[in-house]
Write a protein that holds these residues in place. Structure first.
Motif, PDB file in Angstrom:
ATOM      1  N   GLU A 150       5.432   4.730   8.742  1.00  0.00           N
ATOM      2  CA  GLU A 150       4.145   4.239   8.221  1.00  0.00           C
ATOM      3  C   GLU A 150       3.490   3.294   9.241  1.00  0.00           C
ATOM      4  O   GLU A 150       2.282   3.343   9.458  1.00  0.00           O
ATOM      5  CB  GLU A 150       4.383   3.530   6.882  1.00  0.00           C
ATOM      6  CG  GLU A 150       3.151   3.001   6.185  1.00  0.00           C
ATOM      7  CD  GLU A 150       2.228   4.068   5.602  1.00  0.00           C
ATOM      8  OE1 GLU A 150       2.713   5.114   5.153  1.00  0.00           O
ATOM      9  OE2 GLU A 150       1.002   3.838   5.610  1.00  0.00           O
ATOM     10  N   THR A 207      -3.972  12.780  15.405  1.00  0.00           N
ATOM     11  CA  THR A 207      -2.975  12.617  14.331  1.00  0.00           C
ATOM     12  C   THR A 207      -1.618  13.180  14.758  1.00  0.00           C
ATOM     13  O   THR A 207      -0.718  13.329  13.932  1.00  0.00           O
ATOM     14  CB  THR A 207      -3.425  13.302  13.021  1.00  0.00           C
ATOM     15  OG1 THR A 207      -3.634  14.695  13.294  1.00  0.00           O
ATOM     16  CG2 THR A 207      -4.682  12.677  12.465  1.00  0.00           C
ATOM     17  N   HIS A 215       7.906  11.668   5.413  1.00  0.00           N
ATOM     18  CA  HIS A 215       6.800  10.796   4.986  1.00  0.00           C
ATOM     19  C   HIS A 215       5.518  11.145   5.746  1.00  0.00           C
ATOM     20  O   HIS A 215       4.441  11.257   5.151  1.00  0.00           O
ATOM     21  CB  HIS A 215       7.215   9.338   5.222  1.00  0.00           C
ATOM     22  CG  HIS A 215       6.209   8.335   4.780  1.00  0.00           C
ATOM     23  ND1 HIS A 215       5.884   8.135   3.449  1.00  0.00           N
ATOM     24  CD2 HIS A 215       5.423   7.473   5.487  1.00  0.00           C
ATOM     25  CE1 HIS A 215       4.951   7.196   3.363  1.00  0.00           C
ATOM     26  NE2 HIS A 215       4.657   6.781   4.582  1.00  0.00           N
ATOM     27  N   LEU A 216       5.655  11.334   7.060  1.00  0.00           N
ATOM     28  CA  LEU A 216       4.481  11.629   7.890  1.00  0.00           C
ATOM     29  C   LEU A 216       3.894  12.999   7.562  1.00  0.00           C
ATOM     30  O   LEU A 216       2.674  13.170   7.523  1.00  0.00           O
ATOM     31  CB  LEU A 216       4.864  11.571   9.377  1.00  0.00           C
ATOM     32  CG  LEU A 216       5.271  10.186   9.876  1.00  0.00           C
ATOM     33  CD1 LEU A 216       5.924  10.274  11.249  1.00  0.00           C
ATOM     34  CD2 LEU A 216       4.051   9.256   9.923  1.00  0.00           C
ATOM     35  N   LYS A 254       4.026  14.498   4.702  1.00  0.00           N
ATOM     36  CA  LYS A 254       3.328  14.371   3.406  1.00  0.00           C
ATOM     37  C   LYS A 254       1.972  13.689   3.567  1.00  0.00           C
ATOM     38  O   LYS A 254       1.043  13.958   2.814  1.00  0.00           O
ATOM     39  CB  LYS A 254       4.175  13.554   2.425  1.00  0.00           C
ATOM     40  CG  LYS A 254       5.300  14.359   1.802  1.00  0.00           C
ATOM     41  CD  LYS A 254       6.035  13.530   0.743  1.00  0.00           C
ATOM     42  CE  LYS A 254       7.437  14.075   0.517  1.00  0.00           C
ATOM     43  NZ  LYS A 254       8.465  13.027   0.449  1.00  0.00           N
ATOM     44  N   LYS A 255       1.871  12.781   4.551  1.00  0.00           N
ATOM     45  CA  LYS A 255       0.597  12.087   4.788  1.00  0.00           C
ATOM     46  C   LYS A 255      -0.398  12.953   5.559  1.00  0.00           C
ATOM     47  O   LYS A 255      -1.520  12.531   5.806  1.00  0.00           O
ATOM     48  CB  LYS A 255       0.837  10.801   5.605  1.00  0.00           C
ATOM     49  CG  LYS A 255       1.385   9.650   4.785  1.00  0.00           C
ATOM     50  CD  LYS A 255       1.714   8.452   5.679  1.00  0.00           C
ATOM     51  CE  LYS A 255       0.492   7.704   6.163  1.00  0.00           C
ATOM     52  NZ  LYS A 255      -0.041   6.718   5.213  1.00  0.00           N
ATOM     53  N   ALA A 304       2.143   5.349  12.063  1.00  0.00           N
ATOM     54  CA  ALA A 304       0.991   6.136  11.613  1.00  0.00           C
ATOM     55  C   ALA A 304      -0.276   5.291  11.477  1.00  0.00           C
ATOM     56  O   ALA A 304      -1.379   5.826  11.435  1.00  0.00           O
ATOM     57  CB  ALA A 304       1.309   6.796  10.276  1.00  0.00           C
ATOM     58  N   ARG A 305      -0.104   3.967  11.397  1.00  0.00           N
ATOM     59  CA  ARG A 305      -1.271   3.087  11.244  1.00  0.00           C
ATOM     60  C   ARG A 305      -1.803   2.578  12.583  1.00  0.00           C
ATOM     61  O   ARG A 305      -2.647   1.673  12.606  1.00  0.00           O
ATOM     62  CB  ARG A 305      -0.902   1.895  10.355  1.00  0.00           C
ATOM     63  CG  ARG A 305      -0.782   2.306   8.897  1.00  0.00           C
ATOM     64  CD  ARG A 305      -0.317   1.153   8.033  1.00  0.00           C
ATOM     65  NE  ARG A 305      -0.249   1.570   6.657  1.00  0.00           N
ATOM     66  CZ  ARG A 305      -0.969   1.032   5.659  1.00  0.00           C
ATOM     67  NH1 ARG A 305      -1.782   0.020   5.886  1.00  0.00           N
ATOM     68  NH2 ARG A 305      -0.845   1.487   4.436  1.00  0.00           N
ATOM     69  N   PHE A 342       0.062  14.157   8.761  1.00  0.00           N
ATOM     70  CA  PHE A 342       0.102  14.025  10.222  1.00  0.00           C
ATOM     71  C   PHE A 342       0.653  15.310  10.848  1.00  0.00           C
ATOM     72  O   PHE A 342       1.342  16.099  10.187  1.00  0.00           O
ATOM     73  CB  PHE A 342       0.951  12.810  10.620  1.00  0.00           C
ATOM     74  CG  PHE A 342       0.191  11.526  10.497  1.00  0.00           C
ATOM     75  CD1 PHE A 342      -0.355  10.916  11.615  1.00  0.00           C
ATOM     76  CD2 PHE A 342      -0.034  10.946   9.249  1.00  0.00           C
ATOM     77  CE1 PHE A 342      -1.104   9.752  11.499  1.00  0.00           C
ATOM     78  CE2 PHE A 342      -0.776   9.782   9.120  1.00  0.00           C
ATOM     79  CZ  PHE A 342      -1.311   9.178  10.247  1.00  0.00           C
ATOM     80  N   GLU A 385       0.825  -1.218   0.000  1.00  0.00           N
ATOM     81  CA  GLU A 385       0.000   0.000   0.000  1.00  0.00           C
ATOM     82  C   GLU A 385       0.857   1.266   0.000  1.00  0.00           C
ATOM     83  O   GLU A 385       0.491   2.272  -0.591  1.00  0.00           O
ATOM     84  CB  GLU A 385      -0.941  -0.001   1.207  1.00  0.00           C
ATOM     85  CG  GLU A 385      -2.032  -1.049   1.068  1.00  0.00           C
ATOM     86  CD  GLU A 385      -3.011  -1.020   2.224  1.00  0.00           C
ATOM     87  OE1 GLU A 385      -2.982  -0.054   3.017  1.00  0.00           O
ATOM     88  OE2 GLU A 385      -3.798  -1.973   2.341  1.00  0.00           O
ATOM     89  N   THR A 386       2.001   1.202   0.657  1.00  0.00           N
ATOM     90  CA  THR A 386       2.863   2.391   0.748  1.00  0.00           C
ATOM     91  C   THR A 386       3.453   2.736  -0.620  1.00  0.00           C
ATOM     92  O   THR A 386       3.521   3.902  -1.009  1.00  0.00           O
ATOM     93  CB  THR A 386       3.992   2.158   1.779  1.00  0.00           C
ATOM     94  OG1 THR A 386       3.386   1.863   3.034  1.00  0.00           O
ATOM     95  CG2 THR A 386       4.883   3.379   1.926  1.00  0.00           C
TER      96      THR A 386
END
Ligand code: NAD
Ligand code: 2YG
Ligand code: MG
Length: 259
Positions: free
Chosen positions: A131, A142, A159-160, A162-163, A134-135, A165, A37-38
């Motif tokens: 990731e 968040t 990464h976080l 961009k997601k 974060a899940r 958070f 998924e990533t």
């Protein structure tokens, strides 16, 4: 940079099995699913040539053999070249490797010769451990804390961010902290703020980086850092779940990022 030791590489698949269980419990997913998924990729019977590299501090016992075991564990065909360095690279290509993996003391790469994609262990480790954090199924918001903004931590924080958070971070290196504030929009974590986190990603080579003030009850710590940054008494007192594994998870992330 702290280098892996042969002791770190003992019982890798047992450590993986334990961490798979924790990851499933805290996220509901398996490592493979999280990687798929990533990166939006799937394996396609790639052959992986693994080249021992003698430069700098030289060969780490069992490093390349461990990589071959990891590659095989994820359903691909891995082989370690008989030759080292440039001769080994030539051998891997001659033996029709699709992906080459190799590491010196500074960088550990996977290079897919078919599609040209190349990945580094530090970036892919940051991505996958952040990731996983974060899940967390029982996250209370968040808000997420990244401890250490070196090569792995910066990639995780990026990464976080961009997601979407709300990323807090700390690092005694003020330049690193300022860079992450400026480039990623992270918030500096203030020790005496009283703020606690249900999701923490730790990426330092130091012990005891996680203090009591940071953790909320039943929080998740996702950490590639060696040695462990979570003091045992804090882990027990707050019933912390922890994902921590020395090599396999980061290597899985490297592979999926080049499929
Ligand atoms: P790095 O040296 O680039 O960065 C480490 C950062 O941690 C530095 O910026 C340092 O200032 C910071 N730091 C030190 N003490 C701290 C503290 N108390 N609080 C907050 N920050 C602190 O290292 P890296 O390449 O990012 O690697 C980080 C760790 O991850 C190392 O232990 C490395 O061996 C490990 N690692 C593990 C895997 C894996 O698969 N498990 C993969 C790659 C790296
Ligand atoms: O080919 C070999 O055996 C050696 N040249 C490998 C050297 C690897 C050095 N790198 C590290 O120890 C790590 N910091 C990177 C590996 C990430 C997993 N923790
Ligand atoms: Mg790993």
């Amino acid at each position: 940079m702290a280098l892996l030791t042969p002791e770190d590489l003992e019982n890798l698949l047992d450590k993986l099995e334990y961490n798979e269980k924790v990851i499933k419990k805290v996220t509901g997913f398996e490592i493979k699913q999280i990687c798929e998924e990533t990166y939006g990729t799937f394996p396609d019977s790639e052959v992986v040539g693994i080249v021992p590299v003698t430069s700098g501090n030289g060969i780490i016992d069992n490093f390349t053999a461990s990589l071959a075991a990891i590659v095989n564990h994820f359903g691909l065909k891995g082989f370690v070249t008989e030759h080292t360095d440039i001769s080994g690279y030539n051998e891997a290509v001659s033996r029709r490797a699709d992906i080459i993996m190799m590491a010196d003391d500074h960088i550990f790469i996977a290079h897919n010769l078919k599609n040209g994609k190349i990945s580094t262990n530090h970036e892919c480790t940051g991505i996958i451990y952040s990731e996983i954090a974060a899940r967390y199924l029982h996250a209370d918001s968040t808000d997420i804390l990244v401890i250490g903004l070196g090569r792995v931590g910066y990639a995780g924080a990026s990464h976080l961010a961009k997601k979407g958070f709300n990323v807090y971070a700390c690092d005694p290196n003020i330049e690193f902290l300022e860079k992450a504030v400026k480039e990623l929009g992270v918030k500096p974590y203030e020790r005496n703020s009283g703020k606690k986190f249900s999701m923490i990603m730790e990426a330092t080579p130091c012990k005891d980086t996680i203090s009591e003030g940071m953790v909320s009850d039943r929080c998740l710590v996702s950490t590639p850092g060696i040695p462990c940054g979570l003091p045992e008494n804090i882990g027990k007192k707050y019933k912390v779940d922890m994902v921590m594994e020395p090599l396999v998870i980061g290597v899985a992330s490297m592979l999926y990022s080049v499929f």
